[in-house]
Design an enzyme around this catalytic site. Structure first.
Site, mmCIF file in Angstrom:
data_model
loop_
_atom_site.group_PDB
_atom_site.id
_atom_site.type_symbol
_atom_site.label_atom_id
_atom_site.label_comp_id
_atom_site.label_asym_id
_atom_site.label_seq_id
_atom_site.Cartn_x
_atom_site.Cartn_y
_atom_site.Cartn_z
ATOM 1 C CD GLU A 14 -1.045 0.606 3.662
ATOM 2 O OE1 GLU A 14 -1.563 1.710 3.465
ATOM 3 O OE2 GLU A 14 -1.124 -0.007 4.750
ATOM 4 C CE LYS A 50 -6.727 7.186 6.041
ATOM 5 N NZ LYS A 50 -6.877 7.398 7.490
ATOM 6 C CB SER A 86 -10.903 0.985 9.418
ATOM 7 O OG SER A 86 -10.235 1.018 8.173
ATOM 8 C CB ALA A 87 -13.563 1.686 4.568
ATOM 9 C CG ASP A 88 -8.462 -0.732 6.232
ATOM 10 O OD1 ASP A 88 -8.688 -0.040 5.222
ATOM 11 O OD2 ASP A 88 -7.461 -0.560 6.976
ATOM 12 C CE LYS A 121 0.958 2.013 14.945
ATOM 13 N NZ LYS A 121 0.738 2.032 13.493
#
Ligand code: PSU
Ligand code: MN
Length: 305
Positions: free
Chosen positions: A27, A88, A142-144, A161
């Site tokens: 990434e 981002k 998060s969209a992750d 984290k």
């Protein structure tokens, strides 16, 4: 659909994918918004060298010049590392950045999207985004995680984290049907720390086992990817209690300054780095290298199945 119009894959990567050779996506948000310049330039090159040394081909992704780039030149890596006017880009931003010709760094979510479009199945990063602490009020998830549920890419990382709520992150992934595999570990790694206190259901003894599980998942037509938690090497791991104190201070600071939305993760990362005088940054580099190594081994094993 007209993906070809936007997708720009280097010939080396396109040929490797077509031949079923191992390719590992990387990434660019980690470069533009997760690390300082110019140390990120050295990192960007070294992580690619590690992938090659393991017999795979690196594919760093970014949005440049109205294209979804898969594989970056040294000049393009420099642009992402300098991060001058580089945004981002998560899933919701992709079409905006392409249509308006903006330069964007790809998050885990976007790198997965672009990797899948290019036929790449494995992706190494530092840590994934997740459910933030306090998300029951802020709804900052998060969209992750949604991407992992839907897009067929296996993400090799050092867990996440502990600035996130790791317990809620695992619950979310379970609801979404995303396998979370430990690589030689019983616990979800917590980025700088090898353990988090959160047990995983599957401890894969080697990279080949991960490759077999992914092949089986995709043979079955099960959608989505997976998370592979690869603990930071012992010699670079940081003390859990010390990091916890630093992280909660960074979160307090973010709250005081009303930082939210997509600015939050980069803000916390920068503050954690500053508060540890760069010690955490040295660990960050090493765990990312370690993930690139593991991802490459998994991709090589997968290409032999
Ligand atoms: N976690 C890290 N370093 C990072 C990121 C996450 O330890 O650089 C980046 C990744 O690109 C990830 C993104 O996809 O932050 C998550 O941002 P958000 O929380 O806004 O979804
Ligand atoms: Mn967020």
């Amino acid at each position: 659909m007209n993906i070809e119009k936007y997708l720009s894959v280097t010939p080396e990567i396109a040929e490797a994918v077509a031949a079923g050779k191992p390719v590992v996506a990387l990434e660019s948000t980690i470069l533009s918004h997760g690390m300082p310049y110019p140390q990120n330039v050295e990192f960007a090159h070294k992580v690619e060298e590690i992938v090659r040394a393991e017999g795979a081909i690196p594919a760093t992704t970014a949005i440049i010049g109205g294209k979804l780039k898969v594989g970056l030149t040294a000049e393009e890596l420099e642009i992402m590392c300098k991060a001058d006017g580089v945004g981002k880009v998560s899933r919701r931003d992709v079409a905006v950045y392409l249509a308006t010709n903006q330069t964007g760094a790809t998050t885990v979510a976007t790198t997965m999207m672009i990797a899948a479009m290019a036929g790449i199945r494995f992706f190494a990063t530092g840590g994934i985004g997740g459910v933030h602490r306090g998300a029951e009020k802020t709804m900052d998830i998060s969209a992750d995680l949604q991407e992992l549920a839907n897009t067929p890419v296996c993400v090799i990382c050092a867990g996440a984290k502990s600035l996130l709520d790791l317990g809620l992150t695992l619950e979310y992934l379970e609801t979404q049907g995303v396998p979370v595999l430990g690589l030689r570990t019983d616990e979800l790694p917590a980025f700088y720390c090898r353990t988090s206190g959160f047990k995983l259901d599957y401890n894969c003894p080697d990279e080949e086992t991960v490759a077999k599980i992914m092949k089986t998942k995709w043979d079955l037509g099960l959608k989505g990817g997976s998370v592979v938690g690869n603990p930071i090497p012992e010699e670079y791991a940081l003390d859990h209690d010390e990091m916890e104190a630093v992280i909660s201070k960074a979160i307090d600071e973010a709250n005081e300054q009303h930082i939210h939305g997509k600015a939050l993760t980069p803000f916390l990362l920068a503050h954690i780095k500053d508060m540890t005088n760069g010690v955490s940054f040295a660990s960050n580099l090493q765990l990312a290298y370690n993930n690139a190594r593991a991802a490459s081994k998994i991709a090589v094993a997968y290409s032999r199945l």
